[in-house]
Design a protein around this motif. Sequence first.
Motif, PDB file in Angstrom:
ATOM      1  N   ARG A 283      -2.882  -0.327   0.231  1.00  0.00           N
ATOM      2  CA  ARG A 283      -2.841   1.376   0.957  1.00  0.00           C
ATOM      3  C   ARG A 283      -2.289   1.361  -0.560  1.00  0.00           C
ATOM      4  NH1 ARG A 283      -0.724   2.731   5.298  1.00  0.00           N
ATOM      5  NH2 ARG A 283       0.858   4.544   5.687  1.00  0.00           N
TER       6      ARG A 283
ATOM      7  N   TYR B 101      -6.851   4.122   6.503  1.00  0.00           N
ATOM      8  CA  TYR B 101      -5.432   4.214   5.482  1.00  0.00           C
ATOM      9  C   TYR B 101      -4.243   4.197   7.061  1.00  0.00           C
ATOM     10  CZ  TYR B 101      -1.557   6.470   2.910  1.00  0.00           C
ATOM     11  OH  TYR B 101      -0.010   6.633   2.142  1.00  0.00           O
TER      12      TYR B 101
ATOM     13  N   ASN C  75      -4.497   0.462   8.160  1.00  0.00           N
ATOM     14  CA  ASN C  75      -3.686  -0.142   7.377  1.00  0.00           C
ATOM     15  C   ASN C  75      -2.125  -0.180   7.366  1.00  0.00           C
ATOM     16  OD1 ASN C  75      -2.065   0.554   4.104  1.00  0.00           O
ATOM     17  ND2 ASN C  75      -2.709  -1.675   4.538  1.00  0.00           N
ATOM     18  N   GLY C  76      -1.440   1.558   7.881  1.00  0.00           N
ATOM     19  CA  GLY C  76       0.081   1.264   7.603  1.00  0.00           C
ATOM     20  C   GLY C  76       0.922   0.836   9.077  1.00  0.00           C
TER      21      GLY C  76
END
Length: 267
Positions: A179, A193, A196-197
């Motif tokens: 991240r 992104y 990934n969160g």
Amino acid sequence: MEIKSYQNQAEQLVKEYLLADSFIPYTSVICGICASKMVYDVTQLFSNVYFKSYPSLSKVQRTEWSNRSMSTFHAIFITVMSLYFVFWSNLYSDHQHGSLITFRSSALSTFTLGVSVGYFLSDLGMIIWFYPSLGGMEFVLHHLLSAAAVAYAMLTGEGQLYTFMILISETTTPGINLRWYLDTAGMKRSRAYLINGVVIFVTWLVARILPFIYLFYHLYLHYDQVKQMHNYGQLLIFVVPLVLSVMNLMWFGKIIRGLRKTLAKRQ
């Protein structure tokens, strides 16, 4: 013949000293420190060649770039080994009647913990040296507690099972580091992104919340064996997981708030 003689002497040195039971803790810590340094240096060389944006980063960002690579490699190593010892190895199985579960250890488990101690010492040294660029006081506290608990289990052989249960939480580290890399590369609005969160949220729940619940339940079931540990060992086995679980819950709250903001911006 002369080369063969040197090779035999080297092998004998490794077996009799570096891999002797009394030397394993110290050898493994040195290996952990050297491995951390090697990964840090190789990352710098590799990044200079293959990442165009790397040279344009500030000195602090380049340091953190390599530092996070170091922590990622440690996380992968210790996660694999911890999962093996907790779920697949017979070393800490309840069906093993050779000794109390709180006093079981092996050369491999001790060496693994020593490598982790070497990493924590290396990373703690960098955090303090560059303070607060690589992390605030909560990271210093986290590393001090982790290093103390892991070192105690390594040197005494006590509570190694519970130490590996805690170290499973390192599963989340690669995702967190990724991240930071995505953010630094200007990909904060990318699909990667967002994914990934979500992955961090799931892995944090699975690796940093649920294992601690299982750990405290396991301590309850085996409390008669835990009571036979030294007082310092009992203190570490209860206090360190409790403090780390509180910190994990606080960070989990931040992850949830951050994920909500990210999803809200995309609606």
